[in-house]
Design a protein around this motif. Sequence first.
Motif, short mmCIF file in Angstrom:
data_model
loop_
_atom_site.label_atom_id
_atom_site.label_comp_id
_atom_site.label_asym_id
_atom_site.label_seq_id
_atom_site.Cartn_x
_atom_site.Cartn_y
_atom_site.Cartn_z
N TRP A 372 0.83 -1.20 0.00
CA TRP A 372 0.00 0.00 0.00
C TRP A 372 0.87 1.26 0.00
O TRP A 372 0.59 2.23 -0.71
CB TRP A 372 -0.94 0.00 1.20
CG TRP A 372 -1.78 1.24 1.34
CD1 TRP A 372 -1.91 2.01 2.46
CD2 TRP A 372 -2.61 1.85 0.34
NE1 TRP A 372 -2.75 3.06 2.22
CE2 TRP A 372 -3.20 2.99 0.93
CE3 TRP A 372 -2.90 1.55 -0.98
CZ2 TRP A 372 -4.06 3.83 0.21
CZ3 TRP A 372 -3.76 2.39 -1.68
CH2 TRP A 372 -4.33 3.51 -1.09
N GLU A 373 1.95 1.24 0.75
CA GLU A 373 2.83 2.40 0.77
C GLU A 373 3.46 2.65 -0.60
O GLU A 373 3.62 3.79 -1.02
CB GLU A 373 3.92 2.25 1.83
CG GLU A 373 4.78 3.50 1.96
CD GLU A 373 5.67 3.50 3.18
OE1 GLU A 373 6.37 4.52 3.39
OE2 GLU A 373 5.68 2.50 3.93
N VAL A 374 3.78 1.58 -1.30
CA VAL A 374 4.35 1.73 -2.65
C VAL A 374 3.35 2.43 -3.57
O VAL A 374 3.71 3.31 -4.36
CB VAL A 374 4.77 0.36 -3.23
CG1 VAL A 374 5.07 0.47 -4.72
CG2 VAL A 374 5.99 -0.17 -2.49
N LEU A 375 2.05 2.05 -3.48
CA LEU A 375 1.03 2.72 -4.28
C LEU A 375 0.93 4.20 -3.94
O LEU A 375 0.78 5.05 -4.83
CB LEU A 375 -0.32 2.04 -4.07
CG LEU A 375 -0.56 0.72 -4.80
CD1 LEU A 375 -1.98 0.20 -4.52
CD2 LEU A 375 -0.37 0.85 -6.30
N LEU A 376 1.03 4.52 -2.66
CA LEU A 376 1.00 5.93 -2.25
C LEU A 376 2.22 6.69 -2.76
O LEU A 376 2.11 7.83 -3.23
CB LEU A 376 0.91 6.03 -0.72
CG LEU A 376 -0.45 5.67 -0.11
CD1 LEU A 376 -0.30 5.46 1.40
CD2 LEU A 376 -1.47 6.76 -0.38
N GLN A 377 3.38 6.06 -2.66
CA GLN A 377 4.61 6.69 -3.16
C GLN A 377 4.50 6.96 -4.65
O GLN A 377 4.87 8.04 -5.13
CB GLN A 377 5.81 5.79 -2.86
CG GLN A 377 6.18 5.71 -1.39
CD GLN A 377 7.21 4.62 -1.12
OE1 GLN A 377 7.36 3.67 -1.88
NE2 GLN A 377 7.93 4.75 0.00
N LYS A 378 3.99 6.00 -5.39
CA LYS A 378 3.84 6.18 -6.83
C LYS A 378 2.86 7.30 -7.14
O LYS A 378 3.09 8.12 -8.04
CB LYS A 378 3.39 4.87 -7.48
CG LYS A 378 4.49 3.82 -7.57
CD LYS A 378 3.99 2.58 -8.31
CE LYS A 378 5.12 1.57 -8.49
NZ LYS A 378 4.65 0.35 -9.20
N GLN A 379 1.75 7.35 -6.40
CA GLN A 379 0.77 8.40 -6.64
C GLN A 379 1.36 9.78 -6.38
O GLN A 379 1.09 10.73 -7.12
CB GLN A 379 -0.47 8.18 -5.78
CG GLN A 379 -1.59 9.17 -6.01
CD GLN A 379 -2.23 9.05 -7.40
OE1 GLN A 379 -2.12 8.01 -8.04
NE2 GLN A 379 -2.89 10.10 -7.84
N SER A 380 2.19 9.90 -5.35
CA SER A 380 2.82 11.20 -5.06
C SER A 380 3.77 11.60 -6.19
O SER A 380 3.85 12.78 -6.56
CB SER A 380 3.57 11.15 -3.72
OG SER A 380 4.70 10.30 -3.77
#
Length: 392
Positions: A372-380
Amino acid sequence: MNKISFFCLICAIDCIVVNSLHAQNSIQIKNVLEFSRNEVVAIPVSDLKSFLTKNKETDFRIKDSNNKYFPIQWIDYDGDGENDELLFQANIEAKKTNSYTIVADSKVQVPESKLTTYSRLVPERADDYTWENDKIAFRMYGSKGQQEALQGIKGSTLSSGVDIWLKRTDQPIINKWYKGYLTDPMYYHKDTRGEGYDPYQVGNSRGTGGIGVWKNDSLQVSQNFVTSKTIAEGPLRTVFELTYNPWSEFGVKETKRISLDLGSNFSKFESNFESEKQVLNYTIGITLHKNEGEAKLNDKSGYYLHWEKIDDAFVGEGIVVDPKIVEKSVAFKSKTPDQSNLLVVTKPKNKLVYYAGFAWQKSGQIQTQKDWEVLLQKQSQIIANPLLIKIK
């Protein structure tokens, strides 16, 4: 002029015309990031004038170098009867540039998407407004629901928080779940069909992405929305607007435009404000429920993570925002029900833009908090580095 010279002149003119058309009708899209991106691309109609002055919108087609045609969607944002943007979905590898060709060909049918986005007002359950794509679904609560809640009618909600529906199918569920609700009010609160369900408790919390004004360790918030307007719903993007009566001691008037793209785990929120008094901040929140999950704050990159177990599986919720507008963030814990929230305090501007979303372990999109954190990092990174679009 002899026949040979005339023939050469005609060929030269034809060559110029062909080259000119090719130059005007090519779209190049560049991904500067280190990971592949499958995103909805929006092209302003004003950038397509050279093509549309000679061709009809209804004949408009987009294809790639392999002659694969793509589903498209036109959107009229201001309701004046004229389209403002063209959408199509592009899948671009890391550090690569894809080329597409615009053609006018009424004989080629625009491909239908097997997946879609959707949103609507739901009068059959008070007046929820609900929206979804192939990955996630949300809802917010309207004025009728507020009136019923104040009257003590069971099942109604007084809240401007954002509810999330945990789905594990890529097919639409909104109409199906509400139809089931009419005969069984618990229909979508039970995951008995393998499609997902709604176990998420919002109450007066911020849910996933609700806002307020943070003052003296207390959050001032609006009540339910009072009007709604569907702007678009289609294969690639759904867009709608909600308005609110003035709220907080600052007399804030708010119009909230929300959009959700196909394939994305994040809704885009755009709130436009007017206020009677100078506002201290605008604060975005995620409920911490009973403070049993884990919160992670990242002011530097502008993403904020909550990871919690709901029933027998984990859910990751998150906010992504431009870090330049963030003043501070805090995981605020309270003994008062619905008042524990992860809070992102932003500088008070007339317009606030942010993304809020989630992923459920049972959907198969993620399995761990790190996923989930990877998805957030990518979105940022996506927000900071939009796809580069060039029309030739």
